[in-house]
Design a protein around this motif. Sequence first.
Motif, PDB file in Angstrom:
ATOM      1  N   UNK A 110      30.200  41.119  32.416  1.00  0.00           N
ATOM      2  CA  UNK A 110      31.071  42.242  32.061  1.00  0.00           C
ATOM      3  C   UNK A 110      31.984  42.656  33.208  1.00  0.00           C
ATOM      4  N   UNK A 111      31.545  42.463  34.445  1.00  0.00           N
ATOM      5  CA  UNK A 111      32.383  42.852  35.583  1.00  0.00           C
ATOM      6  C   UNK A 111      33.672  42.044  35.633  1.00  0.00           C
ATOM      7  N   UNK A 112      33.692  40.902  34.961  1.00  0.00           N
ATOM      8  CA  UNK A 112      34.932  40.157  34.867  1.00  0.00           C
ATOM      9  C   UNK A 112      36.033  40.971  34.207  1.00  0.00           C
ATOM     10  N   UNK A 113      35.664  41.839  33.264  1.00  0.00           N
ATOM     11  CA  UNK A 113      36.662  42.699  32.624  1.00  0.00           C
ATOM     12  C   UNK A 113      37.286  43.653  33.639  1.00  0.00           C
ATOM     13  N   UNK A 114      36.471  44.178  34.547  1.00  0.00           N
ATOM     14  CA  UNK A 114      36.993  45.103  35.562  1.00  0.00           C
ATOM     15  C   UNK A 114      37.901  44.348  36.538  1.00  0.00           C
ATOM     16  N   UNK A 115      37.502  43.122  36.892  1.00  0.00           N
ATOM     17  CA  UNK A 115      38.300  42.333  37.829  1.00  0.00           C
ATOM     18  C   UNK A 115      39.653  41.975  37.226  1.00  0.00           C
ATOM     19  N   UNK A 116      39.668  41.617  35.950  1.00  0.00           N
ATOM     20  CA  UNK A 116      40.928  41.284  35.283  1.00  0.00           C
ATOM     21  C   UNK A 116      41.822  42.518  35.195  1.00  0.00           C
ATOM     22  N   UNK A 117      41.250  43.666  34.909  1.00  0.00           N
ATOM     23  CA  UNK A 117      42.053  44.891  34.862  1.00  0.00           C
ATOM     24  C   UNK A 117      42.624  45.201  36.244  1.00  0.00           C
ATOM     25  N   UNK A 118      41.812  45.032  37.281  1.00  0.00           N
ATOM     26  CA  UNK A 118      42.298  45.279  38.648  1.00  0.00           C
ATOM     27  C   UNK A 118      43.440  44.330  38.995  1.00  0.00           C
ATOM     28  N   UNK A 119      43.311  43.068  38.612  1.00  0.00           N
ATOM     29  CA  UNK A 119      44.364  42.079  38.874  1.00  0.00           C
ATOM     30  C   UNK A 119      45.639  42.438  38.111  1.00  0.00           C
ATOM     31  N   UNK A 120      45.497  42.906  36.878  1.00  0.00           N
ATOM     32  CA  UNK A 120      46.660  43.273  36.067  1.00  0.00           C
ATOM     33  C   UNK A 120      47.371  44.492  36.650  1.00  0.00           C
ATOM     34  N   UNK A 121      46.578  45.458  37.138  1.00  0.00           N
ATOM     35  CA  UNK A 121      47.165  46.691  37.662  1.00  0.00           C
ATOM     36  C   UNK A 121      47.745  46.518  39.061  1.00  0.00           C
ATOM     37  N   UNK A 122      47.142  45.657  39.863  1.00  0.00           N
ATOM     38  CA  UNK A 122      47.587  45.476  41.254  1.00  0.00           C
ATOM     39  C   UNK A 122      47.561  43.998  41.610  1.00  0.00           C
ATOM     40  N   UNK A 123      48.469  43.204  41.056  1.00  0.00           N
ATOM     41  CA  UNK A 123      48.428  41.751  41.255  1.00  0.00           C
ATOM     42  C   UNK A 123      48.562  41.322  42.715  1.00  0.00           C
ATOM     43  N   UNK A 124      49.124  42.193  43.543  1.00  0.00           N
ATOM     44  CA  UNK A 124      49.303  41.852  44.952  1.00  0.00           C
ATOM     45  C   UNK A 124      47.993  41.909  45.742  1.00  0.00           C
ATOM     46  N   UNK A 125      46.893  42.355  45.120  1.00  0.00           N
ATOM     47  CA  UNK A 125      45.629  42.472  45.852  1.00  0.00           C
ATOM     48  C   UNK A 125      44.657  41.331  45.546  1.00  0.00           C
ATOM     49  N   UNK A 126      44.916  40.534  44.498  1.00  0.00           N
ATOM     50  CA  UNK A 126      44.004  39.454  44.110  1.00  0.00           C
ATOM     51  C   UNK A 126      44.804  38.162  43.973  1.00  0.00           C
ATOM     52  N   UNK A 127      44.374  37.114  44.666  1.00  0.00           N
ATOM     53  CA  UNK A 127      45.041  35.821  44.598  1.00  0.00           C
ATOM     54  C   UNK A 127      44.542  34.993  43.415  1.00  0.00           C
ATOM     55  N   UNK A 128      43.244  34.667  43.411  1.00  0.00           N
ATOM     56  CA  UNK A 128      42.650  33.856  42.356  1.00  0.00           C
ATOM     57  C   UNK A 128      41.379  34.534  41.840  1.00  0.00           C
ATOM     58  N   UNK A 129      41.089  34.310  40.558  1.00  0.00           N
ATOM     59  CA  UNK A 129      39.913  34.883  39.917  1.00  0.00           C
ATOM     60  C   UNK A 129      38.957  33.779  39.482  1.00  0.00           C
ATOM     61  N   UNK A 130      37.664  34.056  39.598  1.00  0.00           N
ATOM     62  CA  UNK A 130      36.627  33.219  38.989  1.00  0.00           C
ATOM     63  C   UNK A 130      35.725  34.144  38.186  1.00  0.00           C
ATOM     64  N   UNK A 131      35.502  33.795  36.922  1.00  0.00           N
ATOM     65  CA  UNK A 131      34.692  34.603  36.020  1.00  0.00           C
ATOM     66  C   UNK A 131      33.485  33.785  35.586  1.00  0.00           C
TER      67      UNK A 131
END
Length: 290
Positions: A110-131
Motif C-alpha cells: 500500500x505504501x506504493x500508493x503514497x510514493x506514487x502520489x509523492x512523485x506526482x506532486x513533487x517529481x523533482x524529488x524522486x528519480x526512479x520508483x520500485x513498487x
Amino acid sequence: MSALRRDIESPAGRLSLYSAEPQGAARGLPPLLLVHSVNAAASAAEVAPLFDHCARQRPVYALELPGFGFSERSARAYTPRLMTDALHAALAIIQSEHGGAVADVLALSLSGEFAVRAKTEAPHTIRRLALVSPTGFSGKKRRYGPAGGTLGLPWLYHLLTLDFWRQGIFNALTRPSVIRYFLKRTWGSEHIDEALWRYCVLTSRQLGAANAPLYFVSAYLFSTDINQLYERLEGPVWVSMATRGDFTDYQGRHTVEGKTNWQFCAIAGGALPFFEDLQGFTQKLDPHWD
C-alpha cells in the motif's frame, strides 16, 4: 539494521528515519529511500534485508510511516495525505544531506500508493520508483474516484473504535499466532522469517500501536484515485509481482503495462521475496536503478 536512527520533526509529526552510508567505494548511485508496508504490525524491519544490501552500494534511508515503528503514534486521522506528507518530509531531508540529489524510492504494498502520489506532486524529488507487491491492480474494479479521496468506511471505523472493545479488537489482530498467520499468507508458505515475526509482535505492543492500523482496517489509507495517478506517472517504474500467497492478482496492470516507463517483473515467492532470495531479487531490481 546496521544504521543510524533519528527522529525528525515534520508536518506529519515526529518521524523515525534510519540511514546508512556505504563503506568504501560506492557505485555513484543517488540516495535510496525504502518504505515499509501498512498492516497491524508494520515497521522498517520489513525492509531490513534490502537496507543492508543497498547500504553497501549507496546512501540508504528507511522511513517509518506515521503510526508505525518509532514514529509518532498519536490519536489522529491516518490518511494518504498524512503518509504522503511524511514521504515529502523524508525526501526533503535526503536532498538537504546530499546536495539536492534526487532520490530513488522503493515502497512495499500500500505504501506504493503514497510514493506514487509523492512523485506526482513533487517529481523533482524522486528519480526512479520500485513498487513491491503494490495495491491498485487486483480485481476487476479500478479506482478512478475523486482526487485525494479515500475508501474509508466511517461506520466500520466507528464500530472498531468503540471504547469498550477497541483495544481488545487490536489485541486480537496482533496476537502472536494471528501475526504468524498473516505472515504465512504474505509468504504463501509456512517458512516465514522468524526474526521479522518477533519484531512484529514487539512493535504491535507499543503505546498507541492501534491508532493507525484501525484506520487501515477501515480502508481510510486506500486512495480513490490511485489508478489515475498510476496512469499519469512519469519516470521509470519497476514492479515486483509475487507468485505465491495472497498478493498475486495483477490483472489491472493492463492499464499501464503498455506505457514505456512501466516494467512488471514476476518474481518467484511471496509478497516480500527479498526475505526468501535476496540475491535473486536484487539481481532483477538493481539494473532498474542503473
